[in-house]
Motif scaffolding. Structure first.
Motif, PDB file in Angstrom:
ATOM      1  N   PRO A 135      33.678  45.092  44.325  1.00 20.88           N
ATOM      2  CA  PRO A 135      34.502  46.128  44.239  1.00 20.88           C
ATOM      3  C   PRO A 135      34.651  47.106  45.551  1.00 20.88           C
ATOM      4  O   PRO A 135      33.682  47.350  46.106  1.00 20.88           O
ATOM      5  CB  PRO A 135      34.310  47.294  43.183  1.00 20.88           C
ATOM      6  N   GLU A 140      37.942  50.273  41.154  1.00 22.69           N
ATOM      7  CA  GLU A 140      38.037  48.752  41.173  1.00 22.69           C
ATOM      8  C   GLU A 140      36.705  48.365  40.484  1.00 22.69           C
ATOM      9  O   GLU A 140      36.493  47.140  39.796  1.00 22.69           O
ATOM     10  CB  GLU A 140      37.852  48.166  42.394  1.00 22.69           C
ATOM     11  N   GLN A 143      37.469  48.327  36.830  1.00 15.82           N
ATOM     12  CA  GLN A 143      38.363  47.189  36.279  1.00 15.82           C
ATOM     13  C   GLN A 143      37.678  45.816  36.529  1.00 15.82           C
ATOM     14  O   GLN A 143      37.787  44.980  35.766  1.00 15.82           O
ATOM     15  CB  GLN A 143      39.615  47.065  37.152  1.00 15.82           C
ATOM     16  N   LEU A 176      41.565  41.724  36.185  1.00 14.46           N
ATOM     17  CA  LEU A 176      42.065  41.292  37.490  1.00 14.46           C
ATOM     18  C   LEU A 176      42.141  39.776  37.472  1.00 14.46           C
ATOM     19  O   LEU A 176      41.424  39.186  36.637  1.00 14.46           O
ATOM     20  CB  LEU A 176      40.931  41.789  38.397  1.00 14.46           C
ATOM     21  N   GLU A 182      43.559  40.758  47.258  1.00 11.19           N
ATOM     22  CA  GLU A 182      44.459  41.838  47.177  1.00 11.19           C
ATOM     23  C   GLU A 182      44.883  42.312  48.851  1.00 11.19           C
ATOM     24  O   GLU A 182      43.950  42.513  49.266  1.00 11.19           O
ATOM     25  CB  GLU A 182      44.192  43.023  46.472  1.00 11.19           C
ATOM     26  N   ASN A 215      41.489  43.142  50.640  1.00 13.89           N
ATOM     27  CA  ASN A 215      40.404  43.332  50.139  1.00 13.89           C
ATOM     28  C   ASN A 215      40.223  41.754  49.329  1.00 13.89           C
ATOM     29  O   ASN A 215      40.890  41.523  48.425  1.00 13.89           O
ATOM     30  CB  ASN A 215      40.829  44.294  49.110  1.00 13.89           C
ATOM     31  N   ARG A 217      37.776  40.960  47.368  1.00 10.04           N
ATOM     32  CA  ARG A 217      37.407  41.218  45.755  1.00 10.04           C
ATOM     33  C   ARG A 217      36.773  39.957  45.312  1.00 10.04           C
ATOM     34  O   ARG A 217      35.460  40.449  44.718  1.00 10.04           O
ATOM     35  CB  ARG A 217      38.768  41.338  44.695  1.00 10.04           C
TER      36      ARG A 217
END
Length: 306
Positions: A135, A140, A143, A176, A182, A215, A217
């Motif tokens: 994250p 994040e 999530q 997600l 992202e 990002n 992720r």
């Protein structure tokens, strides 16, 4: 206000249990540090402390997963190394839905070499069936934990020591899309692919250089499409991670580019040495993990464009 990412993790687990998820947290004698105290107080039957026995913690979690529960193993990144055999054979080989919450992933300040969590990308991404997430901030992390519980797979969520950037935390949970990066900023000169804690300094460097900032992720499955797309548009790439450069995510990016689109690549991460003791500021300066270091690497990559 900035707060420790692991605090967001602890509070999120309480909310997920309240929502009806069959979560059981497994801890190896570090509930205070891994922020499981709130869960322990609210739902004592959903928290099991096995003591300093990481191997048992992972095998125990595998057994619970076989019985339909969703075990969340709270463990320091560096201590997961002790349970690698159990992760590989008891969890991943059977594709069991065990969530690994990897606290103190990255540099750890005064805790020094024994606690530095700068190897987990390397030893986890080679394991089949694993999903690995990093994250960028507190929201994040929240999530990703929600997503990890819903993926029904072996999942590692990696988060650092210290405070996050202080972003607003979304009350609603959002799953997600697995393996999707992202794009946080569109630019023209270079693409900066940032993982976890390095997203914030990457954004600072991106603003200064008119760079695309992604990002990422997901460490695994890595978003090869996002890497190739951003590299095609800009012609040069920098990867940034709070992890060893050797076999880290820069290596994963290099694999994708080598198979699809060879462009200049500069990698930001820690050098091939054991961790040092010092303040977080001192260590970030020593290993060159600042926004200005990312910007310097970007300029080098730009200068190598064909």
């Amino acid at each position: 206000m900035s707060r420790a990412t692991r605090e967001a993790y602890g509070q999120t687990l309480v909310e997920l249990v309240n929502e009806g998820h069959d979560i059981v947290a497994v801890d190896a004698d570090l509930a205070g540090s891994t922020k499981l105290v709130d869960l322990q107080k609210a739902f004592p039957q959903r928290m099991v402390d096995v003591g300093i026995a990481e191997q048992h913690a992972v095998t125990f979690a595998a057994g619970m997963a076989c019985d339909g529960l969703v075990p969340v193993v709270a463990i320091y990144s560096t201590f997961l190394q002790r349970a690698y055999d159990q992760l590989l054979h008891d969890v991943a080989l059977q594709d069991l839905p065990v969530v690994f919450a990897l606290d103190r992933s990255g540099l750890v300040g005064a805790d020094g070499a024994t606690h530095a969590g700068v190897y987990d990308y390397a030893f986890l991404r080679c394991v089949p069936n694993m999903v690995i997430m990093a994250p960028a901030d507190e929201n994040e992390c929240r999530q990703m934990l929600y997503s990890a519980v819903r993926y029904h797979a072996p999942v590692a969520v990696r988060y650092p020591r210290g405070t996050g950037p202080g972003v607003p935390v979304q009350k609603e949970f959002t799953e997600l899309p697995r393996g999707k990066a992202e794009v946080r900023r569109q630019g023209k000169r270079i693409a900066i692919l940032a993982f976890g804690s390095m997203v914030a300094p990457a954004m600072t460097a991106g603003e200064a250089l008119d760079a695309t900032v992604v990002n990422m992720r997901f460490v695994k499955p890595i978003d090869a499409e996002a890497i190739v797309t951003s590299a095609t548009k800009t012609g040069a790439v920098v990867s940034a991670e709070e992890h060893s450069i050797l076999n880290g995510l820069g290596s994963a990016v290099a694999e994708v580019l080598g198979e699809n689109l060879p462009v200049p690549l500069e990698r930001i991460g820690t050098r091939d040495i054991f961790g040092l003791s010092g303040t977080m500021d001192e260590l970030f300066d020593y290993f060159g993990l600042r926004a200005e270091n990312i910007a310097d690497a970007a300029r080098r990559a730009i200068s190598r464009k064909a």
